[in-house]
Write an enzyme that holds these catalytic residues in place. Structure first.
Site, mmCIF file in Angstrom:
data_model
loop_
_atom_site.group_PDB
_atom_site.id
_atom_site.type_symbol
_atom_site.label_atom_id
_atom_site.label_comp_id
_atom_site.label_asym_id
_atom_site.label_seq_id
_atom_site.Cartn_x
_atom_site.Cartn_y
_atom_site.Cartn_z
ATOM 1 C CG HIS A 159 -2.542 -0.876 1.379
ATOM 2 N ND1 HIS A 159 -3.165 -0.301 0.613
ATOM 3 C CD2 HIS A 159 -2.052 -2.673 0.734
ATOM 4 C CE1 HIS A 159 -4.234 -1.591 0.565
ATOM 5 N NE2 HIS A 159 -3.609 -2.009 0.528
ATOM 6 C CE1 TYR A 205 -5.061 3.656 8.285
ATOM 7 C CE2 TYR A 205 -5.381 3.940 10.298
ATOM 8 C CZ TYR A 205 -5.034 3.354 9.364
ATOM 9 O OH TYR A 205 -4.543 2.552 9.690
ATOM 10 N N PRO A 213 -5.105 1.133 18.740
ATOM 11 C CG PRO A 213 -6.550 -0.381 18.287
ATOM 12 C CD PRO A 213 -6.371 0.477 19.187
ATOM 13 C CE LYS A 260 4.217 3.480 13.733
ATOM 14 N NZ LYS A 260 3.695 3.264 12.530
ATOM 15 C CE1 TYR A 309 -1.378 3.687 8.899
ATOM 16 C CE2 TYR A 309 0.193 2.774 7.099
ATOM 17 C CZ TYR A 309 -1.232 2.981 7.775
ATOM 18 O OH TYR A 309 -2.253 1.918 7.832
HETATM 19 C C1 DHB Z 1 -5.701 -2.661 10.539
HETATM 20 C C2 DHB Z 1 -5.413 -2.281 12.023
HETATM 21 C C3 DHB Z 1 -5.277 -0.931 12.310
HETATM 22 O O1 DHB Z 1 -5.084 -0.403 13.403
HETATM 23 C C4 DHB Z 1 -4.840 0.052 11.359
HETATM 24 O O2 DHB Z 1 -4.370 0.928 12.223
HETATM 25 C C5 DHB Z 1 -5.206 -0.709 10.245
HETATM 26 C C6 DHB Z 1 -5.107 -1.694 9.888
HETATM 27 C C7 DHB Z 1 -6.331 -3.979 10.061
HETATM 28 O O3 DHB Z 1 -6.368 -4.653 11.091
HETATM 29 O O4 DHB Z 1 -6.368 -4.368 8.943
#
Ligand code: DHB
Length: 395
Positions: A76, A205, A294, A298, A386
């Protein structure tokens, strides 16, 4: 009857941190024993995040731990930040020349377990660590109960706590199981897996007046999505239709492709860093050392960064009797840990709607999002964090 096993490094926890560490140590000829209270199936089936930083993928590939992440994962090159009904792309390649890979953590675990077992690693599933003693001596010891309920002791030159957020090893390092810097958040994520094609090429997001949503992916036919919810919500209290309504209301401007929801879970949000990362001959890595919320994925990436540092420190200690890299481990690891803590907190607070948010808070949040997406410096800051700050991977 107590069984005693002798080894060079005892590793508590067969998650990504523990398994990768055993792999890197074995490459230097350092023998280890890995134990985990869970069964192999449980470990391989737990659903976790899906994003690997470029550095993580490179380390997994170069060390022979998993080349599938690179070969079978999806690259990505950007994400979309969505607010006020409009999408704004953060172009990772254009901004920092780096990418991330979508390759679920349980697949990394499957790869690691397969490689470790094929190489003859002593990995014991269903073995529960109770305590670690002797951190200050030359041979610390893990006291555990094996899969048959019999006592097992591991006598080692070093003990590593890679045993997750409820770490048993942490007590031997910080003096208590909870000793650390801690923050809780007034919301959680409702996560689903569904049978549907991707709704968007890249991850979305989305900040909306109804709260946050993340539109992620797993494959051409299975998608992973999350929406902000109350931490005490019962995952079974929604119908599939209601779940789609909640998700759709949080991604205004995009029509989600719907399908059967076959898995649901609630993820709590916490930030935690243990007060100490090492005491004598015991050290912590991964979730045992720290937890992040989450947003931004990270968690596992940070575990890999810890393991690279600790692996190098253990090689110096056990092969050259040089304690300096180990002495430096807490400080060196902490720098990245706190940057990741900041990033995860920042993404979380910028994108979620706190239950007590005022009109001022909402408008300030949109101002913050605009400051990021309308400035190249802002976008680059996000892209750099990121995709992951550089790892010093020289082994
Ligand atoms: C996923 C989980 C995340 O916390 C994130 O920031 C991006 C992707 C996932 O589970 O695909």
């Amino acid at each position: 009857m107590t069984t005693t096993v002798r080894t060079r490094v005892a590793i508590i926890g067969a998650g990504p941190a523990g398994l990768l560490l055993s792999h890197l140590l074995a490459k230097s000829g350092i023998e280890s024993v890995v134990i985990d209270s869970r069964s192999r199936d449980e470990i391989e089936q737990t659903i976790r995040a899906g994003i690997l930083e470029q550095g993580t993928v490179e380390v997994l590939d170069a060390s022979g731990a998993s080349s599938r992440a690179l070969a079978e994962g999806h690259r990505h090159d950007g994400i979309e930040l969505r607010f006020e009904g409009e999408g704004h792309r953060i172009d990772f390649q254009g901004l920092v020349g780096r990418s991330v890979w979508l390759y679920p953590q349980h697949r990394v675990l499957k790869d690691l377990i397969e490689v470790r077992l094929a190489e003859g690693q002593d990995v014991r599933f269903g073995v529960t660590a109770e305590r670690v003693e002797g951190a200050e001596g030359a041979r610390p010891r893990v006291f555990a109960t094996d899969a048959d309920g019999e006592p097992l002791e591991i006598d080692a030159e070093f003990v590593v706590g890679a045993d997750g957020s409820r770490s048993v090893a942490r007590t031997a390092v910080t003096g208590s199981q909870t000793g650390g810097y801690f923050r809780e958040y007034p919301f959680a994520w409702f996560g689903i897996l569904c049978e549907a094609p991707p709704s968007s090429e890249e991850l979305i997001y989305s900040n909306s007046p109804n709260g946050f949503a993340l539109i992620s992916q797993r494959s051409d036919t299975v998608q992973r999505m999350y929406f902000q919810c109350d931490p005490d919500v019962d995952p079974e209290s929604f119908t599939e239709e209601e779940l789609w309504e909640h998700l759709q209301a949080r991604v205004p401007g995009t029509t989600l492709k719907e399908g059967h929801i076959f898995q649901r879970d609630v993820l709590r949000f916490r930030s935690f860093v243990a007060h100490e990362l090492r005491h004598g001959r015991v050290a912590l890595v991964g979730d045992a050392a720290h937890t992040v919320p989450p947003t931004g994925a990270k968690g596992m990436n940070l575990a890999v960064a810890d393991v690279i540092l600790l692996g190098r420190a253990l090689r110096a200690l056990l092969l050259e009797n040089d304690e300096r890299p180990l002495d430096a481990y807490p400080e060196t690891a902490s720098r990245r840990i706190w940057k990741a803590q900041h990033f995860s907190w920042w993404m979380t607070s910028m994108l979620h709607v706190a239950p007590d948010a005022t009109d001022f808070d909402r408008r300030r949040q949109v101002g913050e999002l605009r400051s990021v997406v309308e400035s190249e410096a802002g976008r680059r800051f996000l892209a750099e964090a990121y995709t992951g700050w550089p790892l010093d991977t020289a082994l």
